[in-house]
Design a protein around this motif. Sequence first.
Motif, PDB file in Angstrom:
ATOM      1  N   ASP A  49       7.198   3.577  15.286  1.00 27.44           N
ATOM      2  CA  ASP A  49       6.304   3.320  14.156  1.00 27.44           C
ATOM      3  C   ASP A  49       6.182   4.510  13.214  1.00 27.44           C
ATOM      4  OD1 ASP A  49       5.804   0.831  15.261  1.00 27.44           O
ATOM      5  OD2 ASP A  49       4.036   1.510  16.353  1.00 27.44           O
ATOM      6  N   LYS A  52       3.983  -4.380  10.661  1.00 27.72           N
ATOM      7  CA  LYS A  52       3.604  -4.244  12.075  1.00 27.72           C
ATOM      8  C   LYS A  52       3.464  -2.767  12.456  1.00 27.72           C
ATOM      9  CE  LYS A  52       5.893  -8.486  13.681  1.00 27.72           C
ATOM     10  NZ  LYS A  52       7.029  -9.027  14.469  1.00 27.72           N
ATOM     11  N   ARG A  55       0.333  -1.387  10.891  1.00 26.37           N
ATOM     12  CA  ARG A  55      -0.859  -1.927  11.544  1.00 26.37           C
ATOM     13  C   ARG A  55      -1.134  -1.197  12.857  1.00 26.37           C
ATOM     14  NH1 ARG A  55       0.603  -6.706  11.507  1.00 26.37           N
ATOM     15  NH2 ARG A  55      -0.458  -7.339   9.586  1.00 26.37           N
ATOM     16  N   ARG A  56      -0.080  -0.925  13.620  1.00 22.53           N
ATOM     17  CA  ARG A  56      -0.277  -0.252  14.914  1.00 22.53           C
ATOM     18  C   ARG A  56      -0.782   1.180  14.723  1.00 22.53           C
ATOM     19  NH1 ARG A  56       4.478  -3.476  16.961  1.00 22.53           N
ATOM     20  NH2 ARG A  56       5.878  -1.918  16.052  1.00 22.53           N
ATOM     21  N   GLU A 115      -4.409   0.969  13.641  1.00 19.61           N
ATOM     22  CA  GLU A 115      -5.247   0.578  14.776  1.00 19.61           C
ATOM     23  C   GLU A 115      -5.547   1.777  15.669  1.00 19.61           C
ATOM     24  OE1 GLU A 115      -5.269  -2.441  18.649  1.00 19.61           O
ATOM     25  OE2 GLU A 115      -3.508  -2.323  17.355  1.00 19.61           O
ATOM     26  N   ALA A 116      -4.527   2.621  15.898  1.00 21.72           N
ATOM     27  CA  ALA A 116      -4.732   3.816  16.715  1.00 21.72           C
ATOM     28  C   ALA A 116      -5.758   4.741  16.069  1.00 21.72           C
ATOM     29  CB  ALA A 116      -3.412   4.546  16.913  1.00 21.72           C
TER      30      ALA A 116
END
Length: 453
Positions: free
Chosen positions: A6, A34, A37-38, A41-42
């Motif tokens: 990512d 994606k 987003r990851r 989110e972290a």
Amino acid sequence: MKAGTDLDMCSLGYLNTLEQAVADGLVAESDIDKACRRILEAKYRLGLFDNPYKYCSKSPEEVNKIIFNRKYRDLSRKMAAETFVLLKNAPVSEKPLLPLKKSGKIALIGPLADARENLTGSWIWPVPKHCKYKSLREAMEETLKGKAELLYAQGCNLCSDPQLQEDVQASYILRGDNEKMNEEALQIAEQADIIVCAMGEGKDFSGEDHSMVNISMPDTQLDLLKKLKETGKPIILLNFSGRPTVMKWEEENIPAIMNVWFPGTEGADAICDVIFGDKSPCGRLTVSMPQHVGQEPLYYNQLPTGRPVGEGADKFVLWKSNYLDVRNDALFPFGYGLSYTSFNYGEMDVDTDEDSVTVSVDVTNSGDCDGYEVVQCYIHDIACRYSRPIKELKGFERVFLKKGETKKIHIKLSKEDLSFYDSEGNLIFEPGEFDIMIGANSRDLQSKRILMK
């Protein structure tokens, strides 16, 4: 991107090529969404949306509660002591040199003896000034206070080349007149009963963006070590390094050698714990220490050769796979490490069933003090569609044994442990013969051959 990476940093691959990759149809915008987003989110779960500078703006008192508190420092000290690898501990006056007694006059010599910053190794977050930790000199002074006299001298420059020292950002080690520093070191050595040398590599001699072809002790330090040997005083070498190093001369001439790596903020106290016998060394090498840089890359799990010489062969054999000038094997092999006590191994037993192998052996503490042993189990697949390493570590058990105590150690290997990956990434088990080996390191092993169907 497709494999789940990512975040891309220094290669600049995403910055320079990702837009074109989308245009060419190699990556979809949904793949980028994606990944974003990851990452978001972290950050959200860390609380960085509410406070982007979380943990970065606290007072010294709050920082100490989080990262530099006594609980974590004590744990760091314990962990550091368990990483040190005792490589040699020869008798001096009929007794091994280590552990040292807290008495008499002890000379601490070397450019790494009072170099606090060197303990932490490379790639660390800058330590706040209020988070002060001890140098080895300070820790030894504290340990020996009221019990023994500590004499100190830097002894020499880190290396002879000032540009090299600048390149590895070691300005925390003072440069001076090397000859005069040698003289000072020899003067205090003559006054001492024993010499402890804190020598080896600067913390940035290895690591990201730092590589060297020379993996021997820096020139100024080795020269001083040779002069100290001429005094006839017993010497303990504490070798600092972040990689395998060549210690051929040291192994042949210095009675006690312990590799202490870069042990962290509590490393100085941990070193004192071990060299003065409050703890017994129990670390084992995770690398092979070569006799010469020309042996590199050197690793225990090498592939077999068509014309091997016997392991440990010390004479050149014509038309065989060996060197003219040094043995093939390591100076200190993978898995090696001594203790302040000694261990004896009984005869190994190997039991097999349809799905597993169980290796058993009695291990006895035959020395004069309690200690840890690391029992190691290796395998060799005799015949396979792919060439397999001559040895592979497949299991180990770290066991504490009191003086005179014997324990039976069991190490169980599954069929998966006897398997290998093919070129397509599939885990494959091939029936056939296997050598099962057990012992204290990758060199000192006993072996039995089994058949697995």
